[in-house]
Structures are given as structure tokens and as C-alpha cells.
Design a protein around this motif. Structure first.
Motif, PDB file in Angstrom:
ATOM      1  N   ASN A   7      -4.878  -5.108  -8.869  1.00 10.50           N
ATOM      2  CA  ASN A   7      -3.582  -3.383  -8.735  1.00 10.50           C
ATOM      3  C   ASN A   7      -4.429  -2.494  -8.686  1.00 10.50           C
ATOM      4  N   CYS A   8      -5.005  -2.153  -7.198  1.00  9.86           N
ATOM      5  CA  CYS A   8      -5.589  -0.780  -7.837  1.00  9.86           C
ATOM      6  C   CYS A   8      -4.834   0.472  -7.852  1.00  9.86           C
ATOM      7  N   LEU A   9      -5.148   1.914  -8.338  1.00  7.85           N
ATOM      8  CA  LEU A   9      -5.054   2.981  -8.202  1.00  7.85           C
ATOM      9  C   LEU A   9      -5.705   3.757  -7.936  1.00  7.85           C
ATOM     10  N   TYR A  10      -5.687   4.580  -7.014  1.00  7.76           N
ATOM     11  CA  TYR A  10      -6.945   5.409  -6.202  1.00  7.76           C
ATOM     12  C   TYR A  10      -6.120   6.424  -6.587  1.00  7.76           C
ATOM     13  N   GLU A  11      -7.738   7.480  -6.668  1.00  5.03           N
ATOM     14  CA  GLU A  11      -7.071   8.322  -6.301  1.00  5.03           C
ATOM     15  C   GLU A  11      -8.353   9.509  -5.020  1.00  5.03           C
ATOM     16  N   PHE A  12      -7.223  10.556  -4.668  1.00 10.88           N
ATOM     17  CA  PHE A  12      -8.429  10.739  -3.345  1.00 10.88           C
ATOM     18  C   PHE A  12      -9.207  12.874  -3.384  1.00 10.88           C
ATOM     19  N   GLU A  13      -9.915  12.572  -2.900  1.00  8.28           N
ATOM     20  CA  GLU A  13     -10.425  13.885  -3.031  1.00  8.28           C
ATOM     21  C   GLU A  13     -10.838  14.493  -1.497  1.00  8.28           C
ATOM     22  N   LEU A  33       0.792  -1.238  -0.212  1.00  8.35           N
ATOM     23  CA  LEU A  33       0.058   0.092  -0.087  1.00  8.35           C
ATOM     24  C   LEU A  33       0.713   1.626  -0.065  1.00  8.35           C
ATOM     25  N   PHE A  34       0.680   2.286  -1.160  1.00 10.07           N
ATOM     26  CA  PHE A  34       1.307   3.070  -1.587  1.00 10.07           C
ATOM     27  C   PHE A  34       0.859   4.285  -1.404  1.00 10.07           C
ATOM     28  N   VAL A  35       0.839   5.770  -0.831  1.00  5.31           N
ATOM     29  CA  VAL A  35       0.290   6.720  -1.352  1.00  5.31           C
ATOM     30  C   VAL A  35       1.190   7.369  -0.769  1.00  5.31           C
ATOM     31  N   GLU A  36       0.938   8.469  -2.672  1.00  6.98           N
ATOM     32  CA  GLU A  36       2.063   9.838  -2.218  1.00  6.98           C
ATOM     33  C   GLU A  36       0.946  10.824  -2.763  1.00  6.98           C
ATOM     34  N   GLY A  37       0.829  11.806  -1.857  1.00  7.14           N
ATOM     35  CA  GLY A  37      -0.166  13.171  -2.013  1.00  7.14           C
ATOM     36  C   GLY A  37      -1.539  12.722  -1.794  1.00  7.14           C
ATOM     37  N   ASP A  38      -2.576  12.885  -3.200  1.00 12.94           N
ATOM     38  CA  ASP A  38      -4.376  12.631  -3.381  1.00 12.94           C
ATOM     39  C   ASP A  38      -3.902  11.604  -4.353  1.00 12.94           C
ATOM     40  N   TRP A  39      -2.624  10.514  -4.608  1.00 14.09           N
ATOM     41  CA  TRP A  39      -3.074   8.800  -4.701  1.00 14.09           C
ATOM     42  C   TRP A  39      -2.582   7.429  -4.253  1.00 14.09           C
ATOM     43  N   GLY A  40      -3.477   6.923  -4.507  1.00 14.17           N
ATOM     44  CA  GLY A  40      -2.954   5.926  -3.854  1.00 14.17           C
ATOM     45  C   GLY A  40      -2.971   4.735  -4.767  1.00 14.17           C
ATOM     46  N   ALA A  41      -1.712   3.333  -4.160  1.00 14.26           N
ATOM     47  CA  ALA A  41      -1.556   2.328  -5.226  1.00 14.26           C
ATOM     48  C   ALA A  41      -1.695   0.873  -3.677  1.00 14.26           C
ATOM     49  N   VAL A  42      -2.571   0.037  -4.304  1.00 16.91           N
ATOM     50  CA  VAL A  42      -1.957  -1.239  -3.156  1.00 16.91           C
ATOM     51  C   VAL A  42      -2.425  -2.740  -4.610  1.00 16.91           C
TER      52      VAL A  42
END
Length: 141
Positions: free
Chosen positions: A106-112, A70-79
Motif C-alpha cells: 500500500n503506497c501513498l504518492y506525492e506528485f510534482e 489506484l486513486f488520485v486526488e490532486g497531487d496525491w495518489g494511493a495504490v
């Protein structure tokens, strides 16, 4: 929001998924949550996602999602996940097999605002569908 807030949203989301608690999962999603899978938008709201998740839960009760990375950088994440879905209900015309269907995701996420707003999906559908007997998949030697 902070990276830690976003990271916690992902952690809580997968904890709720493993508990089968779709309402707790939705607490971590933006109302206009979307899923983009292979370039196509397949989910356009958190409520639509809820209905889809419940359908999967009927076919695969007790599904487990093991977060490997699980990685998060800023408003992006990957799992990266290992998934184990016990096939105990009908799915796409296939009666329950009792098998545990295992695949990776493998999922790429965007956060708000500290909520998951977009998932760019990456489930290994070929593996999943071949284990259910819906397609034939031959690995090369």
C-alpha cells in the motif's frame, strides 16, 4: 498538473516495472524522488532508486505488480498492489529458493509537475521475509 496526468504517471510507472524497464520507470519520477518507509527516508534520488530496483531485479527477476486499486486526488495518489516476486537470485544472504514470494503493498504518492516525487512505502515486509525464512511469523488462531 491534472489528476489524469498524475494517474497516468502511476500507470506508466507500474507498466514499466512489470516490463523490468527501470529507465522507463525513471521517466515517471522526479529527479529528487524520495522514498519514506516507516517514517525513515530510505531513498533520496531517482538514481539511488534505480540502483536499489536493479538489486531487487537481480534477486527477483520477473517480479509482477498487480494494481488492485489506484486513486488520485490532486497531487496525491494511493495504490494497493499484489506483488509476486520469483526468488531466483540471492537476497540478504538467502540463496535462490525458486519460490514465488507474494505480498501486498500500500503506497501513498506525492506528485510534482506530473512526476512522482515521494513514495510513502507500505510493503508487507513481514510476509516477504517470513516466506524467505529470514523471520518466523506465526498468525494467531
Amino acid at each position: 498538473m491534472s489528476e489524469e496526468t498524475n494517474r497516468e504517471a502511476l500507470r506508466r510507472y507500474y507498466e514499466a516495472a512489470n516490463a523490468g524497464d527501470v529507465d522507463a520507470m525513471l521517466e515517471n519520477l522526479a529527479p529528487d524522488y524520495r522514498v519514506i518507509d516507516r517514517g525513515q527516508q530510505v531513498i533520496s534520488s531517482a538514481e539511488e532508486y534505480k540502483a536499489g530496483f536493479q538489486a531487487y531485479a537481480n534477486s527477483f527477476p520477473g517480479a509482477r505488480f498487480e494494481v488492485k486499486h489506484l486513486f488520485v486526488e490532486g497531487d496525491w495518489g494511493a495504490v494497493r498492489l499484489n506483488c509476486a516476486f520469483p526468488h531466483r537470485g540471492p537476497f540478504q544472504g538467502v540463496p535462490p529458493t525458486g519460490k514465488i514470494i507474494e505480498f501486498t503493498s500500500n503506497c501513498l504518492y506525492e506528485f510534482e509537475n506530473g512526476k512522482i516525487s515521494v513514495c510513502y512505502g507500505g510493503d508487507d515486509y513481514v510476509s516477504m521475509l517470513s516466506q524467505l525464512g529470514l523471520i518466523e511469523f506465526k498468525q494467531s488462531a
